[in-house]
Design an enzyme around this catalytic site. Sequence first.
Site, PDB file in Angstrom:
ATOM      1  N   HIS A 174       0.808  -1.223   0.000  1.00 13.51           N
ATOM      2  CA  HIS A 174       0.000   0.000   0.000  1.00 13.51           C
ATOM      3  C   HIS A 174       0.837   1.267   0.000  1.00 13.51           C
ATOM      4  O   HIS A 174       0.405   2.285  -0.520  1.00 13.51           O
ATOM      5  CB  HIS A 174      -0.969  -0.002   1.185  1.00 13.51           C
ATOM      6  CG  HIS A 174      -2.183  -0.842   0.946  1.00 13.51           C
ATOM      7  ND1 HIS A 174      -2.202  -2.187   1.205  1.00 13.51           N
ATOM      8  CD2 HIS A 174      -3.397  -0.542   0.431  1.00 13.51           C
ATOM      9  CE1 HIS A 174      -3.396  -2.671   0.885  1.00 13.51           C
ATOM     10  NE2 HIS A 174      -4.132  -1.690   0.407  1.00 13.51           N
ATOM     11  N   GLY A 175       1.989   1.222   0.604  1.00 12.65           N
ATOM     12  CA  GLY A 175       2.765   2.471   0.590  1.00 12.65           C
ATOM     13  C   GLY A 175       4.084   2.352   1.319  1.00 12.65           C
ATOM     14  O   GLY A 175       4.289   1.463   2.151  1.00 12.65           O
TER      15      GLY A 175
END
Lengths: 476, 311
Positions: free
Chosen positions: A323-324
């Site tokens: 996701h990041g």
Amino acid sequence: MIFNSVVFVIFYIIVTALYFILPHKFRWGLLLAASCYFYMAFVPVYILILGFTIIIDYFAGILIENTVEANKRKQLLLCSLVANIGVLVFFKYYNFLNTNISLLLNNFNARNPLPFLTILLPIGLSFHTFQAMSYTIEVYRGNQKAEKHFGIYSLYVMFYPQLVAGPIERPQNILHQMHENHEFDYANMVEGLKQMLWGFFKKLVVADRLSIYVNTIFDHAEVHNGSSIAIACLFFSAQIYCDFSGYSDIAIGSAKTMGFDLMTNFRRPYFAKSINEFWSRWHISLSTWFRDYLYFPLGGNRVPKLLVYRNFLIVFLVSGVWHGANYTFIVWGALHAFFSIVGMIITPFTKDIHLKLHINKRITDVVRQLFIVLLVTFAWIFFRATSMENAMTIIHNLKTIGLHPFLGDSVSNFGHCILAIVLLFIIEYKKEYLPTKFNLFQHPNIFIRWGSIVSMIVAILIFGVFNGGQFIYFQF
Amino acid sequence: MTIFLKRLFLFLIVVIVIDQLLGLLLSHLYFNQHKGQYAQTTYAVDSANQDIIIFGSSRAVRHYSPTILSNAFGKSCYNVGRDGQMIPYYAALEDVIFNRQKPKMVIIDINSWEFFEGNSKYEKLSILLPYCHKHPELIKYLETSSPFERYKLFSAIYPFNSSLFIATNNKLFENKLSLAENGYDPLDKNMDEAGIAFTKKIIAKEKMDVSVKTAKIDTLAMRFYKQFLQKCADAKIPTYVVISPTIAPENSSIRKDKLIEITKLYPTATFLDFSSNPNYNNHLEKFADIFHLNKKGSEEFTKELVSKIKL
């Protein structure tokens, strides 16, 4: 190009109309050109990155298929995976890794020689990289024939409805559809348009409305009291669901109007009664990707219990990293792993708790559902926070009791938020528990059917937020 | 496909008819409010023709008493400020009002933070959508947020987007609403304990905020500001650019310097800065909340402003 824009509406009408006007042999070209235009509306130059991975994977697929020797096949697969993951790591994680290397070297009074780069993350990179990877893996496994048509393969990676935020498709589901001749189908067109409308409702009426309040509170979390933050956290749970599932609905709907069936990505996740069930309802295309390409290869649940827990931890941590590039996402993943593992451990004791307590099962189910919503909402704090410090401030202030929540810049907006959530809950509840009743969009009576569709359009016009709010998942 | 197209055509007609009918209803509801901010904006856009016009955001609405200014200068006065609005709104409203008649004095309450880079100040112009059919000169301002606003106005519902709750409330509970005095709607309250604690936290946070010193400036907002002052200068209208009192002294910043620099370019404009005035800074008893003076504070401020204005 974002779905919630006038430009997209014009684009969609033109592309869909041309799709059915053109003979079948030209359609892939039309869709590929349209997808390139769609993607280049963000940052044009990043199409080169897509081009790079497309070329690598296209040839890797053919070579893997034509190679008999197992070791060589493995090497070819590895080449493809390294290229894809390399691109992902460079654009998404380079600066994050570099920062951590610097911190580590600082402890030894050493200097990090690597420069920091000003890189703008290509939009939807994690999505199309995963989709591309699933192709070479499936060819390697023998579940999918290598695609010989370069244009069709490019379209598989770039198909505009799901290019920037999924669903992350598997080649077995979508590649053959790109070869098929889709005649105009009235039912597909109407159903697709209805699904798009529902997606627009979720995005414009719910997600973007809630974001006004959520951003106000989260951006200044240090000055807000517990009740304001609690409301913002709950609102964010609804916001991210409607933002992402709204995108998926528009993507799936727009593809359906052209005769393409994309996979379902959400099944009302907040009605889940366990964390594992939540993940079987939330971002299904990613969950199943991790299941097929990471969890199962690790042994899945056909290994001793402790190893199953380890597998869960690995999958959720990787999911967080996907996701990041921020510790907040890693903590978010770790929290889900923790909740999931604890859930598995206590399940034997809580399974028939309604019998032990002599109460109606529906009551225990509701309690479970509320509990899962609270757990997921708590984890979202880390997902939404800009840094660990920000997340800790939010959690710290969450503990401060304030009887008067901040209602945002305007009480009217707060009222709209409540109305949006109530409407969403009613519709989702009906879909979950009364799937065959009150299907107004499919009602045989044309007045009821059209009336309900027109009502949704009117609701969007009256209550929607038309500021072109970006979709949250574009950043991934 | 023919069946689909025929039904789609019919469906679109139904949508258009319902849109136009509901739009009429919403328009009736909207333009028949007699109290509240929508009614004030309608008056400001359609009718304001006083000698002294006060432009600004919610800080203008809460800080400037037209009665005190009228009594001091013997001229009629109206406060056309609007909550949440910024420079583009003042420029749009100035356009409409000046097309009707030129006032004798203009006061513009402004803050340097209005020059921040971001779209929200343009998106907030959507409150002017209900007036675009009557005042087409407003459309160009709305097009700063989206080039398609002109076409979205084909819908009769769209101009009243997000206004239904407030308009219904204002109509149903009209008796409970206070009547603003020529656009002035003071906050007749003091900060409670929670408000004071909240304010102290914000002040401490802003002191730490160094970004204001390096922040970028919104060039379009600056252009609107120049346009605003130019129109006043062209009509030879004395214009007072005022930063009304703030609860804490405002940090010096690139934006504030730019604001002063631009103002000095226009001979009819006078810059009055109350943001570091010790009569107000940290005087929590004169504030209703972190951004706004209360009634007592605003009346004191308006009187002090009068003493600095030479007409």
